[in-house]
Design an enzyme around this catalytic site. Structure first.
Site, PDB file in Angstrom:
ATOM      1  N   GLN A 196       7.854   6.792  68.007  1.00  0.00           N
ATOM      2  CA  GLN A 196       9.183   6.199  68.230  1.00  0.00           C
ATOM      3  C   GLN A 196       9.273   4.781  67.675  1.00  0.00           C
ATOM      4  OE1 GLN A 196      11.981   7.542  69.387  1.00  0.00           O
ATOM      5  NE2 GLN A 196      11.110   9.510  69.967  1.00  0.00           N
ATOM      6  N   ALA A 217       7.897  11.446  60.088  1.00  0.00           N
ATOM      7  CA  ALA A 217       8.958  11.002  59.182  1.00  0.00           C
ATOM      8  C   ALA A 217      10.357  11.161  59.763  1.00  0.00           C
ATOM      9  CB  ALA A 217       8.863  11.777  57.871  1.00  0.00           C
ATOM     10  N   CYS A 336      16.801  16.668  83.730  1.00  0.00           N
ATOM     11  CA  CYS A 336      18.000  17.478  83.897  1.00  0.00           C
ATOM     12  C   CYS A 336      18.154  17.814  85.365  1.00  0.00           C
ATOM     13  CB  CYS A 336      17.864  18.740  83.066  1.00  0.00           C
ATOM     14  SG  CYS A 336      19.299  19.778  83.165  1.00  0.00           S
TER      15      CYS A 336
HETATM   16  N1  PLP Z   1       5.297  11.352  70.275  1.00  0.00           N
HETATM   17  C1  PLP Z   1       6.485  10.835  70.609  1.00  0.00           C
HETATM   18  C2  PLP Z   1       6.532   9.512  71.328  1.00  0.00           C
HETATM   19  C3  PLP Z   1       7.671  11.502  70.291  1.00  0.00           C
HETATM   20  O1  PLP Z   1       8.844  10.969  70.629  1.00  0.00           O
HETATM   21  C4  PLP Z   1       7.592  12.751  69.607  1.00  0.00           C
HETATM   22  C5  PLP Z   1       8.812  13.513  69.298  1.00  0.00           C
HETATM   23  O2  PLP Z   1       9.819  13.421  69.965  1.00  0.00           O
HETATM   24  C6  PLP Z   1       6.320  13.254  69.258  1.00  0.00           C
HETATM   25  C7  PLP Z   1       5.202  12.522  69.606  1.00  0.00           C
HETATM   26  C8  PLP Z   1       6.190  14.554  68.493  1.00  0.00           C
HETATM   27  O3  PLP Z   1       6.658  14.336  67.184  1.00  0.00           O
HETATM   28  P1  PLP Z   1       6.841  15.489  66.114  1.00  0.00           P
HETATM   29  O4  PLP Z   1       8.226  16.009  66.304  1.00  0.00           O
HETATM   30  O5  PLP Z   1       6.697  14.852  64.776  1.00  0.00           O
HETATM   31  O6  PLP Z   1       5.787  16.514  66.338  1.00  0.00           O
END
Ligand code: PLP
Length: 395
Positions: A196, A217, A336
């Protein structure tokens, strides 16, 4: 109602606004151009370098490695391309556990209690297999990590510390350099999940003692299905960067897109984030004044500029999101109130009262968000909150 065309896109017959940039961001058209170029012109296999087609593709991958390394102050050789942050996390955790397995005891892992599911689930599998033991570092009601608790836990023995650079729900930013330094002081490896934070706040591995950093990405205006793991260890094997003997067939268009996204973030991140932060603050003021009773969650002094995470008392978040779904894309995060999704482990770890968990709404701005979109979104959101309140009262 927006119509679906043959290509699955909606026609703009009704206005709608995207405010879910923690889930994903729109691809920057300049990045898309690079991806299309890599698909149509530079289409060779980067591992098949007996001719110029393969050589050109390999050279695109190397340029992307340099651009990615540059955004994170890394050495290009330490950048491994993956299918996204989830795969990077699995590779890093697997590598750490195997590296520390020599003692024949389960790897002792410390993870913040608000890590992403990708980290928690990957660790859980190693725990089930008997190869790891995980303890969780508590956070306070702003989702801030307690460094004293981390130090105390480390002093009892640790092999790997996992911490995110910014939280995907409430946007709190973590002192990752400090965490990595503490881990290193106690002889532990460290994994920084920068998914993030990457491209949103400056974050550099240079001088940071972290062992693994992961990113994706699609959270920084790049394509989906591509990410990176940055580590000084040969995580994918010593030859993974050698054209011709590399690891599988590289996703050249995706990797080129990630490289371009990183190049653009290096140039534009600070300006973009400053503008996004000002927009977020004005939206926050507007909601506070028009909704009245409202809590803003997360660390208000150190949060991502595009994050606005609110709780409205007595107004179930899923009812609001359902009213807005065709006009304003925002999210309940994992929280939720209907019970259809499990409650947010982040909000629970923060110890927020039930009403703040049940009424939680995550709003995510991006570089494409405009003032006029926020005006529209604020109007729709306030209306949805008041309508839900009225419906609850008359039920
Ligand atoms: N780590 C964090 C903090 C994330 O917000 C996310 C996705 O929302 C991920 C890991 C996983 O990322 P990816 O969608 O590239 O697998």
């Amino acid at each position: 109602m927006p119509e679906l065309t043959a290509r699955g896109m909606s026609s703009p017959s009704q206005r709608r606004v995207y405010l879910d940039s923690h889930a994903t961001t729109a691809v920057d058209p300049r990045v898309a151009q690079v991806v299309i170029g890599a698909m149509t012109t530079v289409f060779g296999n980067a591992n098949s370098i007996d001719h110029v087609y393969g050589e050109e593709a390999a050279s695109l991958v190397e340029c992307a490695r340099v651009e990615t390394a540059a955004l994170f102050g890394a050495v290009a050789d330490d950048v491994y391309f993956t299918s996204g942050a989830s795969e990077s996390i699995r590779l890093a955790i697997g590598h750490a556990i195997v590296t520390r397995a020599s003692r024949g005891l389960p790897c002792r892992v410390l993870a913040s209690s608000v890590e992403h599911r990708a980290v928690l689930d990957a660790l859980g599998e190693w725990v089930t297999a008997g190869s790891a033991r995980v303890d969780y570092i508590p956070v306070d009601d702003r989702a801030r990590i307690e460094l004293d608790a981390l130090r105390a836990a480390c002093s009892r023995g640790v092999d790997l510390v996992c911490v995110m650079a910014a939280n995907n729900e409430v946007g709190t930013i973590y002192p990752v350099a400090e965490v990595a330094r503490i881990a290193s002081e106690y002889g532990a490896l460290s994994l920084v999940d920068a998914t993030q934070a990457a491209g949103r706040i400056p974050i550099s591995v240079e001088g940071m003692e972290c062992t693994y950093m992961v990113l994706s990405a699609h959270k920084m205006y790049g394509p989906k299905g591509v990410g990176a793991l940055i580590s000084p260890y040969a995580v994918l094997g010593a030859h993974s960067h050698t054209p011709g003997v590399g690891y599988g067939t590289p996703n050249v268009p995706g990797i080129a897109g990630l490289g371009e996204a990183c190049r653009l973030r290096s140039l534009e991140m600070l300006g973009d984030e400053c503008r996004i932060g000002a927009l977020r603050d004005s939206l926050q003021r507007r909601l506070l004044s028009d909704i009245g009773e409202l809590e803003v969650n997360g660390d208000l002094d150190r949060r991502l500029s595009g994050n606005l995470h609110i709780s409205v008392p007595g107004v179930p978040n899923d009812a609001v999101v359902a009213r807005l779904r065709r006009r304003v894309a925002l999210s309940t995060g994992a929280a939720c109130s209907s019970g259809a999704q499990s409650p947010s482990h982040v909000l629970r770890a923060m110890g927020l009262p039930q009403w703040r968990q049940a009424g939680a709404l995550r709003i995510g701005l991006s570089r494409t968000t405009t003032e006029s979109e926020l005006e529209f979104a604020a109007y729709q959101l306030v209306r949805a909150v008041h309508a839900t309140r009225r419906a609850m009262m008359s039920a």
